[in-house]
Design an enzyme around this catalytic site. Structure first.
Site, PDB file in Angstrom:
ATOM      1  CB  THR A 148      -2.338  -3.388   8.520  1.00 50.30           C
ATOM      2  OG1 THR A 148      -1.054  -3.781   8.048  1.00 50.30           O
ATOM      3  CG2 THR A 148      -2.346  -1.867   8.703  1.00 50.30           C
ATOM      4  N   GLY A 191       1.292  -4.335  11.745  1.00 49.72           N
ATOM      5  CA  GLY A 191       1.093  -3.434  10.607  1.00 49.72           C
ATOM      6  C   GLY A 191       1.061  -1.954  10.942  1.00 49.72           C
ATOM      7  CB  SER A 224       4.487   3.529   5.646  1.00 48.18           C
ATOM      8  OG  SER A 224       3.907   4.250   6.719  1.00 48.18           O
ATOM      9  CE  LYS A 275       1.710  -4.939   5.126  1.00 45.70           C
ATOM     10  NZ  LYS A 275       1.593  -3.911   6.139  1.00 45.70           N
ATOM     11  CD  GLU A 314      -0.108   4.097  13.761  1.00 49.42           C
ATOM     12  OE1 GLU A 314       0.926   3.753  13.188  1.00 49.42           O
ATOM     13  OE2 GLU A 314      -1.158   4.373  13.144  1.00 49.42           O
ATOM     14  CB  SER A 328      -0.879   0.079   1.243  1.00 49.90           C
ATOM     15  OG  SER A 328      -1.436  -1.143   1.572  1.00 49.90           O
ATOM     16  CB  THR A 329       3.891   2.039   2.034  1.00 51.71           C
ATOM     17  OG1 THR A 329       3.213   1.680   3.233  1.00 51.71           O
ATOM     18  CG2 THR A 329       4.812   3.196   2.290  1.00 51.71           C
ATOM     19  CE1 TYR A 342      -1.327  -4.801   4.597  1.00 54.81           C
ATOM     20  CE2 TYR A 342      -1.043  -4.504   2.246  1.00 54.81           C
ATOM     21  CZ  TYR A 342      -1.140  -3.978   3.507  1.00 54.81           C
ATOM     22  OH  TYR A 342      -1.049  -2.617   3.689  1.00 54.81           O
TER      23      TYR A 342
END
Ligand code: MN9
Length: 291
Positions: free
Chosen positions: A166, A188, A207, A164, A191, A47-48, A136
């Site tokens: 997220t 993912g 990212s 993965k 933060e 995506s990044t 993903y």
């Protein structure tokens, strides 16, 4: 799971020139910069990377550029996800011939495919290549909600490397890792990396690692040494930066930070809007002192 899949993997951004063409020279520089910091590998065309705004030909050129400069030196995972099975299979075959260590795919989205269709999509890909598949799971952007049982079903097959994840559903992450300790689970959302580690993640794909991988390498190191206080301290610092990025748009913001660090990164592809002078100034003054 092989150790080579553990650790910190930048989800590489795609640099563009002024005409929005892929800038492979800057991509090579970005890979070298991160290799020097000691990242464990790269997640390519996710995506990044704005993968869904790149043509297949451009995705191949990004995959090839990264494999030429980092293949055999660190672990490379190619995201081959497309909403068309045929296209995803073609990218997976190319990843294999370029020497990638694994492939990955988001679930096919937009048309609200049934789970049976999604399952067939993944198996059509893994049946076409020898590479292991990393699921993903990104419900917030894909709109596809795979259940814990759906994902566990994939993981029970040898051809699936792991997931993965997220998502802030850490109950789910813990269930994947507990049920399949030998599979790899990546966090993912950067933060929440420390939360992911504490629930069993083996590493992270992110990212923000493009420009601050050292912070996440250090968070993981401290976590493994049982220095939770120290790990949280660094996570907090990273999160001040991530808050500033979220305010202006994550990819556009990351590209602006990399420009500030000397990479000729260019804009994100339209319809992403460029940052205003004001936004850029505010972002840079919040981020740079913390790097
Ligand atoms: O790969 C990334 N997801 C996206 C994972 O960019 C869509 C994350 O690294 C986030 O960008 C980051 C900021 O929310 O955690």
């Amino acid at each position: 799971m092989e150790d080579k899949f553990k650790g910190i993997f930048p989800a590489l951004l795609t640099p563009f020139d002024k005409n929005y063409h892929v800038n492979t020279q800057v991509l090579r520089e970005l890979v070298a910069y991160n290799r020097k910091k000691g990242v464990d590998g790269f997640y390519v065309c996710g995506s990044t990377a704005e993968a869904f705004m790149l043509t297949s030909k451009e995705r191949l050129s990004v995959m090839e550029t990264v494999s030429n400069c980092a293949g055999g030196k660190c672990t490379l995972i190619a995201h081959v996800g497309c909403i068309s099975t045929t296209e995803a299979v073609a990218l997976a075959r190319e990843a294999q011939s370029m020497g990638y260590d694994a492939i990955s795919s988001v679930a096919p989205f937009y048309y609200k495919f049934s789970f049976e269709e999604i399952k067939k999509y993944y198996f059509d890909i893994v049946n076409a290549v020898e590479l292991p598949m990393l699921i993903y799971n990104f419900p917030a952007c894909s709109g596809v909600n795979l259940t814990v049982d759906n994902i566990k079903g994939f993981l029970s097959d040898d051809r699936f490397l792991g997931v993965k994840h997220t998502s802030s559903d850490y109950f789910a992450l813990e269930q994947f890792k507990t049920a399949f300790p030998q599979k790899v689970v990546y966090n993912g959302y950067d933060e929440m990396f420390l939360a992911g580690l504490s629930m069993g993640a083996d590493g992270a794909i992110g990212s923000t690692f493009n420009f601050m991988a050292e912070k996440f390498i250090e968070i993981r190191k401290r976590f493994l040494e049982n220095d939770m206080e120290g790990a949280l301290w660094i996570q907090r610092e990273a999160n001040v930066i991530i808050q500033a990025l979220c305010k202006v748009g994550v990819m556009q913001g990351e590209k602006a930070v990399l420009e500030e660090l000397g990479f000729d990164f260019g804009p994100a592809r339209k319809p992403f809007a460029p940052l205003s002078g004001e936004q850029r100034k505010e972002l840079i003054s919040a981020v740079l002192p913390l790097l």
